[in-house]
Design a protein around this motif. Structure first.
Motif, PDB file in Angstrom:
ATOM      1  N   ARG A   1       0.787  -1.217   0.066  1.00 20.15           N
ATOM      2  CA  ARG A   1       0.049   0.029   0.166  1.00 20.15           C
ATOM      3  C   ARG A   1       0.900   1.239   0.129  1.00 20.15           C
ATOM      4  O   ARG A   1       0.521   2.294  -0.591  1.00 20.15           O
ATOM      5  N   ALA A   2       2.106   1.041   0.786  1.00 22.00           N
ATOM      6  CA  ALA A   2       2.779   2.477   0.951  1.00 22.00           C
ATOM      7  C   ALA A   2       3.582   2.731  -0.419  1.00 22.00           C
ATOM      8  O   ALA A   2       3.459   3.597  -0.753  1.00 22.00           O
ATOM      9  N   LEU A   3       3.891   1.664  -0.994  1.00 21.73           N
ATOM     10  CA  LEU A   3       4.585   1.636  -2.296  1.00 21.73           C
ATOM     11  C   LEU A   3       3.647   2.285  -3.336  1.00 21.73           C
ATOM     12  O   LEU A   3       3.939   3.171  -4.364  1.00 21.73           O
ATOM     13  N   GLN A   4       2.578   1.666  -3.578  1.00 21.95           N
ATOM     14  CA  GLN A   4       1.493   2.237  -4.425  1.00 21.95           C
ATOM     15  C   GLN A   4       1.238   3.586  -4.336  1.00 21.95           C
ATOM     16  O   GLN A   4       0.962   4.177  -5.220  1.00 21.95           O
ATOM     17  N   THR A   5       1.092   4.021  -3.082  1.00 24.04           N
ATOM     18  CA  THR A   5       0.893   5.602  -2.937  1.00 24.04           C
ATOM     19  C   THR A   5       1.730   6.240  -3.110  1.00 24.04           C
ATOM     20  O   THR A   5       1.787   7.540  -3.852  1.00 24.04           O
ATOM     21  N   ALA A   6       2.957   5.933  -2.712  1.00 21.67           N
ATOM     22  CA  ALA A   6       4.416   6.619  -3.209  1.00 21.67           C
ATOM     23  C   ALA A   6       4.253   6.853  -4.780  1.00 21.67           C
ATOM     24  O   ALA A   6       4.484   7.900  -5.343  1.00 21.67           O
ATOM     25  N   MET A   7       4.079   5.583  -5.864  1.00 18.55           N
ATOM     26  CA  MET A   7       3.993   5.757  -7.065  1.00 18.55           C
ATOM     27  C   MET A   7       3.012   6.789  -7.375  1.00 18.55           C
ATOM     28  O   MET A   7       3.129   7.657  -8.487  1.00 18.55           O
ATOM     29  N   GLY A   8       1.849   6.998  -6.837  1.00 20.66           N
ATOM     30  CA  GLY A   8       0.769   7.813  -7.068  1.00 20.66           C
ATOM     31  C   GLY A   8       1.315   9.543  -6.754  1.00 20.66           C
ATOM     32  O   GLY A   8       0.844  10.383  -7.277  1.00 20.66           O
ATOM     33  N   MET A   9       2.274   9.670  -5.877  1.00 21.81           N
ATOM     34  CA  MET A   9       2.626  10.895  -5.584  1.00 21.81           C
ATOM     35  C   MET A   9       3.785  11.535  -6.740  1.00 21.81           C
ATOM     36  O   MET A   9       3.917  12.619  -6.721  1.00 21.81           O
ATOM     37  N   GLY A  10       4.172  10.760  -7.497  1.00 25.46           N
ATOM     38  CA  GLY A  10       5.218  11.221  -8.574  1.00 25.46           C
ATOM     39  C   GLY A  10       6.717  11.370  -7.904  1.00 25.46           C
ATOM     40  O   GLY A  10       6.825  11.214  -6.818  1.00 25.46           O
ATOM     41  N   GLY A  11       7.485  11.659  -8.917  1.00 24.80           N
ATOM     42  CA  GLY A  11       8.902  11.897  -8.258  1.00 24.80           C
ATOM     43  C   GLY A  11       9.607  10.323  -8.342  1.00 24.80           C
ATOM     44  O   GLY A  11       9.231   9.288  -8.530  1.00 24.80           O
ATOM     45  N   GLU A  12      10.818  10.573  -7.738  1.00 25.57           N
ATOM     46  CA  GLU A  12      11.695   9.299  -7.501  1.00 25.57           C
ATOM     47  C   GLU A  12      11.374   8.831  -6.234  1.00 25.57           C
ATOM     48  O   GLU A  12      11.014   9.134  -5.340  1.00 25.57           O
TER      49      GLU A  12
END
Length: 611
Positions: A498-509
């Motif tokens: 869930r954390a990685l999925q959310t991070a991917m949606g935030m954009g950036g590296e």
């Protein structure tokens, strides 16, 4: 299984104005009516008849038993001052519908210094109202049940917990709880007066004989001033209604004014009635009983009406503390708007209740009760003087207001408020000098400390506003470099996904990082990550000090020092029940606090709720 309810009526869009009106009506349901306000906010003033007339008698008898005949003239002067205060606070309510009483008047008409002094005196008054009421109630209860005499502090703290819980539910609900005891108390005291005046002599005399009363002086101006100042403790709480105008239902101003007049009429009637009865019965202080208990025994004897009256007095003395729970949270909210106390005191809960103000009042009152061991006599000197400071500032502020406005009837208003300011100032000075060695000197420490706290808090918020550019138009934001989203990893799980999925949606590296605290655990985590292969590499950070917090803070600080914008995404598990939080590792909040305090990174929290 899903249940679908069908209806033949078409769906109608509710107009915005109607929705706002309904929300307002729902909120208004939690506010006070005039009768509810009398019960919730006036008990402090009404119950003062339990110790106000007695305070007058205790001063007068120093000139001999015959001096108690001066109780009625002194009470008439106090009643005149009460009338002045009631008329004045009706004007305060109209001029300051947001509440605040003496503080609001002093702030508008007397300046910053006077407003801070008014706020300090009101805070002292409200806290001591709770302590005095609970201590007096516990002492009265112990008079009826001697077994409680050695547990007065415990009794007061239990009463404090109950009142706090009631007020956290909502002031309107507390008014419903208090209405019954208030009616019983008022009816009982009025019955004592009516029945007592119908008798030529007391039915029963109770209490230990006082012994011969040797006069220590004659009845002069100074003694009468001392008696007047002591009896003015009956005026405590008169300002509470003006401080809590927002707690009333619409129209709040009119309801609050009606409540103020009703309070003045009831209090004046009871004070003068008891004063006449004291003179008729030649009542003097006797051992182990109060003056009011002597009067009730003189009117009813020692049958069931006597016990009902004294139990009602005991109950409402305890409940009188509710006046402060209605007034101080509103005052703190006004101070919060002026940046003189922390802003959290301006926050309402859903009821609506100023939850933090109620809690702060309960904590401060508990501290005071523990310090004085629930001894009423150690509290009264400081209690009464703080009230007179607020009275005097309020009256003086209104004089300035009428002189500046010069509207219709301004001359008589100036005369009325000026006369009231002189009376309350004289009473306050006399009481301060008289009770200085008995504890009144504490005000010379407490009030300046509160003034310093208010001033420092206001300066801090001013500094924050300056640094954050509040009140100024900022420049337009410019595009920045991509953000580095840091995802701390402890194990491979659905939470990590869930954390990685959310991070991917935030954009950036995205940087998934783990600390090498234990070699075995780190090796297993690396193997699981390689098997999972989420598309983001796992960076294992060396951890020589075996501290996850220090390692992550150091990594993030290095990234921000390179000029990168960093966001740390922390996943936090939220269980169904509050007590289950104790079973979970508090790693997330600890990391968040360390990152906010020691780095320039943005800290975001992803809440994962358990079904």
């Amino acid at each position: 299984m899903e249940i679908v309810v069908q209806t033949r009526e078409p769906i109608r869009e509710v107009p915005i104005a109607d929705r706002r009106l309904r929300r307002h009506q729902r909120g208004d349901a939690f506010r006070l009516t005039a009768l509810g306000g009398l019960a919730a906010l006036s008990l402090d003033a009404l119950t003062s008849v339990a110790y106000g007339p007695e305070s007058i008698v205790l001063v007068l008898v120093t000139a001999g038993a015959s001096a108690v005949t001066w109780t009625l003239p002194v009470s008439l002067a106090i009643a005149a001052l009460l009338a002045v205060l009631v008329l004045s606070y009706r004007q305060v309510i109209a001029a300051h519908p947001d509440g605040g009483g003496a503080y609001a008047v002093a702030k508008k008409d007397l300046g910053r210094g006077a407003s801070l002094l008014a706020a300090a005196s009101l805070v002292v008054d409200y806290v001591l109202t709770v302590a005095v009421s609970l201590a007096a109630g516990a002492a009265s209860l112990a008079s009826a049940f001697p077994a409680l005499a050695n547990h007065l502090l415990l009794v007061t703290l239990i009463g404090l917990v109950v009142l706090t819980a009631i007020n956290l539910v909502g002031v309107a609900e507390s008014a419903k709880v208090l209405m019954g005891p208030t009616i019983v108390f008022v009816v009982a005291v009025l019955a004592v007066i009516v029945v007592g005046l119908s008798r030529s002599a007391p039915v029963t005399i109770i209490g230990d004989a006082p012994g011969p009363l040797s006069p220590t002086g004659s009845v002069g101006i100074l003694l009468l001033l001392r008696a007047f100042a002591a009896g003015c403790s009956s005026l405590t709480g008169v300002e509470a209604i003006a401080n809590a105008v927002p707690s009333f239902r619409t129209p709040a101003v009119r309801r609050a004014q009606h409540t103020e007049v009703a309070l003045g009429a009831l209090l004046g009637l009871m004070l003068l009635g008891l004063a006449v009865l004291i003179g008729r019965y030649h009542t003097v202080p006797r051992g182990n009983v109060t003056i009011l208990a002597q009067l009730s025994a003189g009117a009813f004897g020692t049958g069931w009406p006597f016990y009902v009256t004294n139990l009602a007095v005991t109950l409402v003395l305890v409940l009188a503390a509710n006046t402060s729970f209605g007034g101080l949270p509103v005052l703190l909210s006004l101070l919060a708007k002026d940046h003189r106390v922390p802003h959290l005191f301006g926050m309402r809960s859903e009821r609506p209740v100023f939850r933090y103000g109620v809690t702060a009042l309960a904590v401060l009152a508990a501290i005071v009760l523990v310090i004085v061991n629930a001894d009423t006599h150690r509290l009264l000197p400081v209690f009464a003087i703080g009230v007179f400071i607020g009275f005097t500032l309020s009256q003086t502020g209104l004089v300035r207001h009428w002189l500046r406005e010069r509207g219709p009837g301004w001359a008589w208003r100036v005369a009325l408020n000026g006369f009231g300011a002189i009376l309350t100032a004289v009473a306050g000075v006399v009481l301060l000098v008289e009770k200085f060695t008995e504890g009144a000197w504490l005000l010379l420490i407490i009030v300046p400390v509160l003034l310093l706290l208010f001033d420092r808090t206001e300066r801090y918020y001013r500094m924050v506003a300056e640094q954050l550019g509040m009140g100024r138009i900022p420049p337009k934001p410019l595009p920045d470099a991509p953000t580095l989203v840091v995802v701390p990893v402890v194990t491979v799980s659905a939470v990590t996904e869930r954390a990685l999925q959310t991070a991917m949606g935030m954009g950036g590296e995205i940087a998934a990082v783990a600390a090498a605290i234990e070699p075995g655990s780190t090796k297993r985590l690396s193997a699981q990550w390689k098997q999972w292969d989420p598309g983001v590499p796992l960076t294992v950070l060396p951890c020589p000090n075996r501290s996850l917090v220090a390692t992550l803070v150091g990594y993030v600080r290095k990234q921000t020092e390179r000029g990168r914008r960093v966001t740390v995404l922390l996943a936090q598990v939220e269980p169904r029940h509050w007590w289950q939080r104790l079973l979970h590792n508090p790693r997330g909040p600890v990391l968040a606090a360390a990152l906010r305090g020691r780095t320039e990174a943005i800290v975001a929290t992803l809440t994962v709720r358990l079904d």
